[in-house]
Design an enzyme around this catalytic site. Sequence first.
Site, PDB file in Angstrom:
ATOM      1  CG  ASP A   6      -0.327  -0.415   2.504  1.00  0.00           C
ATOM      2  OD1 ASP A   6       0.907  -0.349   2.605  1.00  0.00           O
ATOM      3  OD2 ASP A   6      -1.050  -0.803   3.432  1.00  0.00           O
ATOM      4  CD  GLU A  59      -8.874   1.085   7.802  1.00  0.00           C
ATOM      5  OE1 GLU A  59      -8.684   0.107   8.543  1.00  0.00           O
ATOM      6  OE2 GLU A  59      -8.440   2.230   8.064  1.00  0.00           O
ATOM      7  CG  HIS A  68      -5.906  -2.082   8.795  1.00  0.00           C
ATOM      8  ND1 HIS A  68      -6.088  -0.794   9.251  1.00  0.00           N
ATOM      9  CD2 HIS A  68      -4.564  -2.305   8.893  1.00  0.00           C
ATOM     10  CE1 HIS A  68      -4.918  -0.285   9.601  1.00  0.00           C
ATOM     11  NE2 HIS A  68      -3.974  -1.179   9.388  1.00  0.00           N
ATOM     12  CG  ASN A 103      -9.004  -1.209  11.960  1.00  0.00           C
ATOM     13  OD1 ASN A 103      -8.067  -1.867  11.502  1.00  0.00           O
ATOM     14  ND2 ASN A 103      -9.495  -0.148  11.344  1.00  0.00           N
TER      15      ASN A 103
HETATM   16  C1  F6R Z   1       1.218  -0.947   6.050  1.00  0.00           C
HETATM   17  C2  F6R Z   1       0.172  -1.946   6.247  1.00  0.00           C
HETATM   18  C3  F6R Z   1      -0.687  -1.880   7.461  1.00  0.00           C
HETATM   19  C4  F6R Z   1       0.118  -2.037   8.750  1.00  0.00           C
HETATM   20  C5  F6R Z   1      -0.779  -1.936   9.974  1.00  0.00           C
HETATM   21  C6  F6R Z   1       0.007  -2.057  11.261  1.00  0.00           C
HETATM   22  O1  F6R Z   1       1.941  -1.208   4.874  1.00  0.00           O
HETATM   23  O2  F6R Z   1      -0.014  -2.797   5.433  1.00  0.00           O
HETATM   24  O3  F6R Z   1      -1.653  -2.891   7.421  1.00  0.00           O
HETATM   25  O4  F6R Z   1       0.746  -3.290   8.722  1.00  0.00           O
HETATM   26  O5  F6R Z   1      -1.445  -0.710   9.953  1.00  0.00           O
HETATM   27  O6  F6R Z   1       0.842  -0.963  11.391  1.00  0.00           O
HETATM   28  P1  F6R Z   1       1.943  -0.905  12.544  1.00  0.00           P
HETATM   29  O7  F6R Z   1       2.926  -1.986  12.222  1.00  0.00           O
HETATM   30  O8  F6R Z   1       2.541   0.457  12.428  1.00  0.00           O
HETATM   31  O9  F6R Z   1       1.237  -1.161  13.815  1.00  0.00           O
END
Ligand code: F6R
Length: 255
Positions: A63, A139, A134, A132
């Site tokens: 992403d 989401e 994702h 959450n």
């Molecule tokens: C980012 C991604 C997101 C993160 C998730 C957890 O490339 O794919 O799904 O893995 O938001 O983020 P952190 O590791 O910062 O808690």
Amino acid sequence: MEIIIQPTPEEATKIAARIIARLLSRKPNAVLGLATGGTPQLLYQELVTMNLNWSQVKTFNIDEYAGLPENHPQSFHSFMRENLFRHIKIPARNVHIPDGNAWDVEKFCETYEKQIRAAHGIDLQVLGIGGNGHIGFNEPMSSLASRTRIKTLTRQTIRDNARFFGSRSNVPRHVITMGIGTIMEARQIILLAFGAKKSEAVASAIEGPIAARHPASALQQHPHVTICLDDAAASKLEFAGYYRETFRNKPAWQR
Ligand code: F6R
């Protein structure tokens, strides 16, 4: 699903790094799907110290924020450059990260999917998980069959990611993300999660019903997923004892 619970993020990360290293030695032209955020930082550090041969590896990031300049310090382009790419010898043409500034977003997303297919699909996808539930930026209530597209971040994700941007108002509202359907086509998936803040999302993903409400629960239907957790992230798993015992008693040939 294999659930590996280790006392610390460092120990859980080492296991994930070894799985990736083994893949690259077996398949030097492997295609990796990569994630960003706080969670995989240790993993990239570990991979860098392993001195692997990246010359034929291809990568596709999951992403990118929409509308953020590529060279913004919090763009995922910058994250990947700082945390991995500037430390390894990977040809620039082998690196793919969604273009958050694409003029024709729909066309760009179609092209990204085509590029993944042209590379013969992703061998191993690295994932984190949002508080959450994702994965990527799919989401809650994202279609479990979704493909690469633009998504709107939830308030919770904006709040969670404000730590990288100084304040909530600086966090972009939109992202380009691979879909859950795209992620599920990877041949192997490793999901990393650390800390008590992830424990509920982890429990829903692993032991809850498969539901769009909990995007990571889609992984229950994938044939080859390894989930690497620290004790805190595993603290709400009903079957944690069983997962620990299974890992401890793995037959030698399976280790
Ligand atoms: C980012 C991604 C997101 C993160 C998730 C957890 O490339 O794919 O799904 O893995 O938001 O983020 P952190 O590791 O910062 O808690």
